[in-house]
Design a protein around this motif. Structure first.
Motif, PDB file in Angstrom:
ATOM      1  N   MET A 188     -33.296  92.661 104.549  1.00 48.89           N
ATOM      2  CA  MET A 188     -32.547  92.058 105.649  1.00 48.89           C
ATOM      3  C   MET A 188     -31.116  92.590 105.653  1.00 48.89           C
ATOM      4  N   THR A 189     -30.613  92.928 106.831  1.00 52.09           N
ATOM      5  CA  THR A 189     -29.249  93.432 106.952  1.00 52.09           C
ATOM      6  C   THR A 189     -28.256  92.324 106.633  1.00 52.09           C
ATOM      7  N   SER A 190     -27.255  92.666 105.836  1.00 53.80           N
ATOM      8  CA  SER A 190     -26.247  91.674 105.466  1.00 53.80           C
ATOM      9  C   SER A 190     -25.461  91.251 106.695  1.00 53.80           C
ATOM     10  N   PRO A 191     -25.075  89.969 106.785  1.00 56.65           N
ATOM     11  CA  PRO A 191     -24.237  89.532 107.910  1.00 56.65           C
ATOM     12  C   PRO A 191     -22.890  90.226 107.862  1.00 56.65           C
ATOM     13  N   LEU A 192     -22.350  90.501 109.027  1.00 52.23           N
ATOM     14  CA  LEU A 192     -21.060  91.176 109.130  1.00 52.23           C
ATOM     15  C   LEU A 192     -20.043  90.245 109.765  1.00 52.23           C
ATOM     16  N   PHE A 193     -18.812  90.284 109.253  1.00 53.38           N
ATOM     17  CA  PHE A 193     -17.729  89.458 109.778  1.00 53.38           C
ATOM     18  C   PHE A 193     -16.535  90.358 110.084  1.00 53.38           C
ATOM     19  N   VAL A 194     -15.964  90.167 111.247  1.00 53.28           N
ATOM     20  CA  VAL A 194     -14.818  90.971 111.677  1.00 53.28           C
ATOM     21  C   VAL A 194     -13.534  90.210 111.403  1.00 53.28           C
ATOM     22  N   PHE A 195     -12.621  90.837 110.676  1.00 52.36           N
ATOM     23  CA  PHE A 195     -11.313  90.223 110.452  1.00 52.36           C
ATOM     24  C   PHE A 195     -10.266  90.943 111.296  1.00 52.36           C
ATOM     25  N   LEU A 230     -11.484  85.690 101.479  1.00 54.14           N
ATOM     26  CA  LEU A 230     -11.858  85.672 102.892  1.00 54.14           C
ATOM     27  C   LEU A 230     -10.869  84.849 103.711  1.00 54.14           C
ATOM     28  N   PRO A 231     -10.556  85.284 104.918  1.00 59.90           N
ATOM     29  CA  PRO A 231      -9.753  84.453 105.823  1.00 59.90           C
ATOM     30  C   PRO A 231     -10.460  83.120 106.051  1.00 59.90           C
ATOM     31  N   PRO A 232      -9.715  82.029 106.286  1.00 55.96           N
ATOM     32  CA  PRO A 232     -10.326  80.697 106.424  1.00 55.96           C
ATOM     33  C   PRO A 232     -11.463  80.632 107.446  1.00 55.96           C
ATOM     34  N   ALA A 233     -11.296  81.266 108.611  1.00 56.61           N
ATOM     35  CA  ALA A 233     -12.335  81.191 109.639  1.00 56.61           C
ATOM     36  C   ALA A 233     -13.617  81.869 109.174  1.00 56.61           C
ATOM     37  N   ILE A 234     -13.490  83.019 108.508  1.00 55.63           N
ATOM     38  CA  ILE A 234     -14.676  83.721 108.008  1.00 55.63           C
ATOM     39  C   ILE A 234     -15.310  82.939 106.863  1.00 55.63           C
ATOM     40  N   LYS A 235     -14.468  82.341 106.008  1.00 59.06           N
ATOM     41  CA  LYS A 235     -15.017  81.524 104.920  1.00 59.06           C
ATOM     42  C   LYS A 235     -15.835  80.363 105.479  1.00 59.06           C
ATOM     43  N   ARG A 236     -15.310  79.689 106.503  1.00 56.92           N
ATOM     44  CA  ARG A 236     -16.055  78.562 107.097  1.00 56.92           C
ATOM     45  C   ARG A 236     -17.393  79.031 107.670  1.00 56.92           C
ATOM     46  N   HIS A 237     -17.363  80.172 108.322  1.00 56.00           N
ATOM     47  CA  HIS A 237     -18.592  80.687 108.928  1.00 56.00           C
ATOM     48  C   HIS A 237     -19.591  81.119 107.852  1.00 56.00           C
ATOM     49  N   ALA A 238     -19.117  81.883 106.868  1.00 61.70           N
ATOM     50  CA  ALA A 238     -20.013  82.438 105.857  1.00 61.70           C
ATOM     51  C   ALA A 238     -20.520  81.386 104.876  1.00 61.70           C
ATOM     52  N   MET A 239     -19.614  80.606 104.337  1.00 64.51           N
ATOM     53  CA  MET A 239     -20.003  79.629 103.310  1.00 64.51           C
ATOM     54  C   MET A 239     -20.420  78.292 103.909  1.00 64.51           C
ATOM     55  N   GLY A 240     -19.807  77.925 105.058  1.00 66.01           N
ATOM     56  CA  GLY A 240     -20.131  76.643 105.666  1.00 66.01           C
ATOM     57  C   GLY A 240     -21.346  76.709 106.570  1.00 66.01           C
ATOM     58  N   ALA A 241     -21.230  77.493 107.647  1.00 64.58           N
ATOM     59  CA  ALA A 241     -22.323  77.552 108.622  1.00 64.58           C
ATOM     60  C   ALA A 241     -23.537  78.321 108.099  1.00 64.58           C
ATOM     61  N   MET A 242     -23.305  79.490 107.478  1.00 61.16           N
ATOM     62  CA  MET A 242     -24.427  80.315 107.013  1.00 61.16           C
ATOM     63  C   MET A 242     -24.864  79.971 105.591  1.00 61.16           C
ATOM     64  N   ARG A 243     -24.030  79.201 104.891  1.00 62.29           N
ATOM     65  CA  ARG A 243     -24.349  78.728 103.537  1.00 62.29           C
ATOM     66  C   ARG A 243     -24.674  79.873 102.563  1.00 62.29           C
ATOM     67  N   LEU A 244     -23.875  80.937 102.623  1.00 61.20           N
ATOM     68  CA  LEU A 244     -24.051  82.017 101.658  1.00 61.20           C
ATOM     69  C   LEU A 244     -23.690  81.519 100.264  1.00 61.20           C
ATOM     70  N   GLN A 245     -24.439  81.978  99.276  1.00 64.13           N
ATOM     71  CA  GLN A 245     -24.248  81.553  97.897  1.00 64.13           C
ATOM     72  C   GLN A 245     -23.750  82.712  97.035  1.00 64.13           C
ATOM     73  N   ASN A 246     -23.269  82.373  95.834  1.00 66.53           N
ATOM     74  CA  ASN A 246     -22.812  83.406  94.909  1.00 66.53           C
ATOM     75  C   ASN A 246     -23.906  84.440  94.685  1.00 66.53           C
ATOM     76  N   GLY A 247     -23.508  85.704  94.744  1.00 67.26           N
ATOM     77  CA  GLY A 247     -24.469  86.785  94.538  1.00 67.26           C
ATOM     78  C   GLY A 247     -25.048  87.347  95.819  1.00 67.26           C
ATOM     79  N   GLU A 248     -24.899  86.622  96.941  1.00 65.53           N
ATOM     80  CA  GLU A 248     -25.445  87.120  98.198  1.00 65.53           C
ATOM     81  C   GLU A 248     -24.494  88.144  98.820  1.00 65.53           C
ATOM     82  N   LYS A 249     -25.080  88.995  99.674  1.00 68.20           N
ATOM     83  CA  LYS A 249     -24.343  90.110 100.244  1.00 68.20           C
ATOM     84  C   LYS A 249     -23.781  89.773 101.624  1.00 68.20           C
ATOM     85  N   LEU A 250     -22.663  90.400 101.928  1.00 69.67           N
ATOM     86  CA  LEU A 250     -22.100  90.333 103.278  1.00 69.67           C
ATOM     87  C   LEU A 250     -21.259  91.589 103.499  1.00 69.67           C
ATOM     88  N   GLN A 251     -20.892  91.808 104.755  1.00 69.85           N
ATOM     89  CA  GLN A 251     -20.037  92.938 105.100  1.00 69.85           C
ATOM     90  C   GLN A 251     -18.790  92.441 105.818  1.00 69.85           C
TER      91      GLN A 251
END
Length: 265
Positions: free
Chosen positions: A1-8, A30-51
């Motif tokens: 699966m392609t890692s989620p990408l976040f634009v800063f 991570l900037p606060p907005a990206i952190k909320r999206h990645a860790m809050g909404a998408m619930r990424l965990q330690n060890g998971e990949k992102l771009q």
């Protein structure tokens, strides 16, 4: 699966990324907005990949190191070049969000530049500080959705006189402006031949050039506007016998152009 990408936002967000000094193993907060999206909404965990991307070609592969503090570790990074023949959408303002739908789909297809156009028949009005924010948010979300390292640039809103100026500049720089109009007699086949010739010119001299696609509002482009654009050097053509919505015509034309330019395998 392609890692989620976040634009800063390189100018606004506190992301200490210097392309010349970036190294694998770096830890980035991570900037606060990206952190909320990645860790809050998408619930990424330690060890998971992102771009991460600055939307200007930089793509950073990361691994989540600390979800609580929003820390990620850089594993590798690349810098992608823009295509030498660039696609631009001149999108007329349209009601009920049809214009935003158009630029959303255009971004996923691969458009490189978006120009808002206050056409003579546009019912919606451009509101600086409000409409531009909505369009910018749409471009960012679609860039992330399509995992692009380049976010389309959003130009200032232009009037029909501004589109005429674009047509004239295009002639000077050997670029191409395509106006989609239901009453045109020229068909798409001739357009693709001209795009192929423009692409070859870009490859021969190494200079980037644009192909503009001009799409009118719900009421269509007025005869006066068509006359002004063609007088300034634009090509007017019809896509087919079916009349498309303001939200559809541009993405369909851009898809055909992207395929002709080899962007789709």
């Amino acid at each position: 699966m392609t890692s989620p990408l976040f634009v800063f936002d390189a100018e606004r967000d506190d992301v200490p990324v210097n392309r010349d000094e970036l190294r694998a193993g770096w830890t980035i907060t991570l900037p606060p907005a990206i952190k909320r999206h990645a860790m809050g909404a998408m619930r990424l965990q330690n060890g998971e990949k992102l771009q991460l991307s600055d939307g200007r070609g930089l793509r950073i592969d990361c691994e989540v190191a600390d979800t609580q503090n929003g820390l990620v570790k850089v594993s590798e990074f690349t810098t992608e070049e823009q295509p030498i023949t660039r696609l631009a959408l001149v999108q007329a303002l349209a009601k009920t969000g049809h214009d935003e739908q158009a630029i959303d789909m255009a971004t996923q297809i691969g458009v490189d530049e978006v120009v808002p156009w206050q056409a003579n028949r546009s019912i919606s009005k451009w509101k600086a500080g409000r409409t531009d924010r909505k369009w910018e948010q749409t471009l960012v979300a679609a860039t992330e959705q399509s995992r692009r390292a380049w976010k389309p640039t959003l130009d200032d809103c232009v009037s029909s006189k501004g589109v005429v100026a674009i047509c004239r500049r295009a002639c000077v720089h050997h670029e191409l402006v395509i106006v989609l109009h239901q009453d045109a007699t020229s068909t798409w086949d001739g357009i693709e031949r001209k795009v192929a010739a423009l692409e070859q010119r870009c490859l021969d001299d190494g200079k980037p050039r644009r192909v503009y696609v001009v799409v009118g509002p719900e009421g269509g482009i007025s005869d006066d506007e068509v006359e002004q654009f063609t007088g300034a050097g634009a090509e007017v053509c019809v896509l087919g016998s079916n009349i498309m919505r303001a939200s559809t015509a541009g993405p369909v034309a851009l898809t055909l152009l992207a395929r002709a330019l080899g962007r789709f395998a």
